[in-house]
Scaffold this motif. Structure first.
Motif, PDB file in Angstrom:
ATOM      1  N   ASP A  11       0.782  -1.218   0.077  1.00 20.77           N
ATOM      2  CA  ASP A  11       0.010  -0.190  -0.132  1.00 20.77           C
ATOM      3  C   ASP A  11       0.659   1.399   0.008  1.00 20.77           C
ATOM      4  OD1 ASP A  11      -1.730   2.158   0.473  1.00 20.77           O
ATOM      5  OD2 ASP A  11      -2.670   1.084   1.984  1.00 20.77           O
ATOM      6  N   PRO A  12       0.913   2.172  -1.120  1.00 24.23           N
ATOM      7  CA  PRO A  12       1.738   3.279  -1.137  1.00 24.23           C
ATOM      8  C   PRO A  12       1.369   4.194  -0.136  1.00 24.23           C
ATOM      9  CG  PRO A  12       0.279   3.176  -2.935  1.00 24.23           C
ATOM     10  CD  PRO A  12       0.213   1.778  -2.334  1.00 24.23           C
ATOM     11  N   ASP A  13       0.137   4.574   0.174  1.00 24.47           N
ATOM     12  CA  ASP A  13      -0.299   5.530   1.016  1.00 24.47           C
ATOM     13  C   ASP A  13       0.387   5.296   2.426  1.00 24.47           C
ATOM     14  OD1 ASP A  13      -1.376   7.140  -0.632  1.00 24.47           O
ATOM     15  OD2 ASP A  13      -3.430   5.822  -0.387  1.00 24.47           O
ATOM     16  N   LYS A  14       0.247   3.679   2.809  1.00 24.47           N
ATOM     17  CA  LYS A  14       0.796   3.288   4.129  1.00 24.47           C
ATOM     18  C   LYS A  14       2.301   3.561   4.205  1.00 24.47           C
ATOM     19  CE  LYS A  14       0.726  -0.544   7.425  1.00 24.47           C
ATOM     20  NZ  LYS A  14       2.112  -0.490   7.839  1.00 24.47           N
ATOM     21  N   GLU A  15       3.068   3.369   2.950  1.00 25.73           N
ATOM     22  CA  GLU A  15       4.399   3.563   3.240  1.00 25.73           C
ATOM     23  C   GLU A  15       4.660   5.145   3.253  1.00 25.73           C
ATOM     24  OE1 GLU A  15       6.083   2.573  -0.605  1.00 25.73           O
ATOM     25  OE2 GLU A  15       5.245   0.423  -0.243  1.00 25.73           O
ATOM     26  N   VAL A  16       3.966   5.869   2.781  1.00 32.98           N
ATOM     27  CA  VAL A  16       4.197   7.400   3.017  1.00 32.98           C
ATOM     28  C   VAL A  16       4.160   7.706   4.520  1.00 32.98           C
ATOM     29  CG1 VAL A  16       3.296   9.751   2.692  1.00 32.98           C
ATOM     30  CG2 VAL A  16       3.665   8.105   0.634  1.00 32.98           C
ATOM     31  N   THR A  17       2.994   7.227   5.283  1.00 34.58           N
ATOM     32  CA  THR A  17       2.653   7.434   6.427  1.00 34.58           C
ATOM     33  C   THR A  17       3.705   7.075   7.433  1.00 34.58           C
ATOM     34  OG1 THR A  17       0.343   7.455   5.905  1.00 34.58           O
ATOM     35  CG2 THR A  17       0.887   6.908   8.045  1.00 34.58           C
ATOM     36  N   HIS A  19       6.814   6.417   6.822  1.00 31.90           N
ATOM     37  CA  HIS A  19       7.812   7.267   6.311  1.00 31.90           C
ATOM     38  C   HIS A  19       7.871   8.596   7.203  1.00 31.90           C
ATOM     39  CE1 HIS A  19      11.179   8.862   4.104  1.00 31.90           C
ATOM     40  NE2 HIS A  19      10.353  10.083   3.798  1.00 31.90           N
ATOM     41  N   GLN A  90      -1.246  18.398  -4.679  1.00 27.12           N
ATOM     42  CA  GLN A  90      -1.064  17.301  -3.899  1.00 27.12           C
ATOM     43  C   GLN A  90       0.466  17.400  -3.257  1.00 27.12           C
ATOM     44  OE1 GLN A  90      -1.037  15.163  -7.841  1.00 27.12           O
ATOM     45  NE2 GLN A  90       1.267  15.035  -7.493  1.00 27.12           N
ATOM     46  N   LYS A  94       5.030  11.557  -1.415  1.00 23.89           N
ATOM     47  CA  LYS A  94       5.181  10.184  -2.035  1.00 23.89           C
ATOM     48  C   LYS A  94       6.086  10.188  -3.227  1.00 23.89           C
ATOM     49  CE  LYS A  94       2.244   6.715  -4.283  1.00 23.89           C
ATOM     50  NZ  LYS A  94       0.901   6.457  -4.838  1.00 23.89           N
ATOM     51  N   MET A  97       9.829  10.416  -1.569  1.00 23.65           N
ATOM     52  CA  MET A  97      10.451   9.340  -0.694  1.00 23.65           C
ATOM     53  C   MET A  97      11.798   8.574  -1.269  1.00 23.65           C
ATOM     54  SD  MET A  97       6.883   7.247   0.529  1.00 23.65           S
ATOM     55  CE  MET A  97       7.870   5.839   1.015  1.00 23.65           C
TER      56      MET A  97
END
Length: 221
Positions: A11-17, A19, A90, A94, A97
């Motif tokens: 999940d890319p959104d979870k990776e940003v969170t 991070h 935006q 993301k 990263m």
């Protein structure tokens, strides 16, 4: 069960969170270690005071240390909710990263660093190469004219609470130098450069408007 775990991992959104949360956790840990390693705190720990007295003293020191650090940070302009960003936008977090795998950029700096919705990533540049303070740059192609992009950036500066250091606006492009204090206790600078660039697309050279955001640490508190 295995399929659900795989989806969460990608999940890319979870990776940003994760991070952003990691960068804040690192900042808190660094500040606590600085207090723990101070000679005065060491003296308190070695004294004959009761455990309760030591905890009270160390707690007071933590408040003083944190308050003193934050008080010394030039916060810059306050966010102005009366200035609205009328165009969709935006965060760069993301896309940025790969340049910040260590989680150095604090969440509030990422939140205030935005590009128009529909921007296409063109390139990433690690300018410090691990030698010296953090200094990285990201560039997008945007579906705007230079005038539209400049107006967009001016509203972003006011709305997000950046301190405007200087700006240069011409018919062929614009450059803004901004500062903002991070939640990591450091002062951050952002250079925003808007210009027309020749981009090779489908084998043809096309002139498009680009926006580059350069994030760097300018001082340590």
């Amino acid at each position: 069960m295995q399929s659900q775990s795989s989806n969460q991992k990608n999940d890319p959104d979870k990776e940003v969170t994760d991070h952003l949360e990691s960068s804040e956790a690192t900042s808190d840990s660094t500040e606590t270690n600085a207090i723990e390693n101070s000679s005065f705190v060491g003296a308190v720990k070695k004294s004959r005071l009761s455990k309760l007295q030591k905890r009270i003293i160390l707690g007071v020191l933590l408040v003083i240390f944190t308050g003193g650090t934050l008080a010394g940070i030039p916060i810059g302009a306050k966010p102005n909710s009366n200035v609205r960003i009328t165009l969709a936008y935006q965060s760069i977090a993301k896309a940025f990263m790969p340049l910040d795998k260590e989680g150095v950029v604090p969440k509030n700096i990422f939140s205030a660093s935005v590009v128009p919705l529909g921007a296409s990533l063109l390139g990433l540049a690690n300018l410090d190469m691990g030698n010296g303070p953090f200094d990285r740059e990201i560039t997008f192609s945007i579906p705007f004219t230079i005038s539209q992009a400049t107006t967009f950036e001016q509203t972003v500066i006011a709305h997000m609470g950046w301190r405007l250091l200087s700006r240069q606006i011409t018919p062929t492009g614009s450059t803004f130098y901004l500062q903002k204090s991070g939640t990591d206790g450091k002062l951050w600078e952002e250079k925003v450069n808007i210009k027309k660039s020749n981009i090779i697309s489908l084998g043809a050279t096309v002139a498009k408007v680009t926006i580059s955001l350069r994030l760097l640490i300018v001082s340590f508190q």
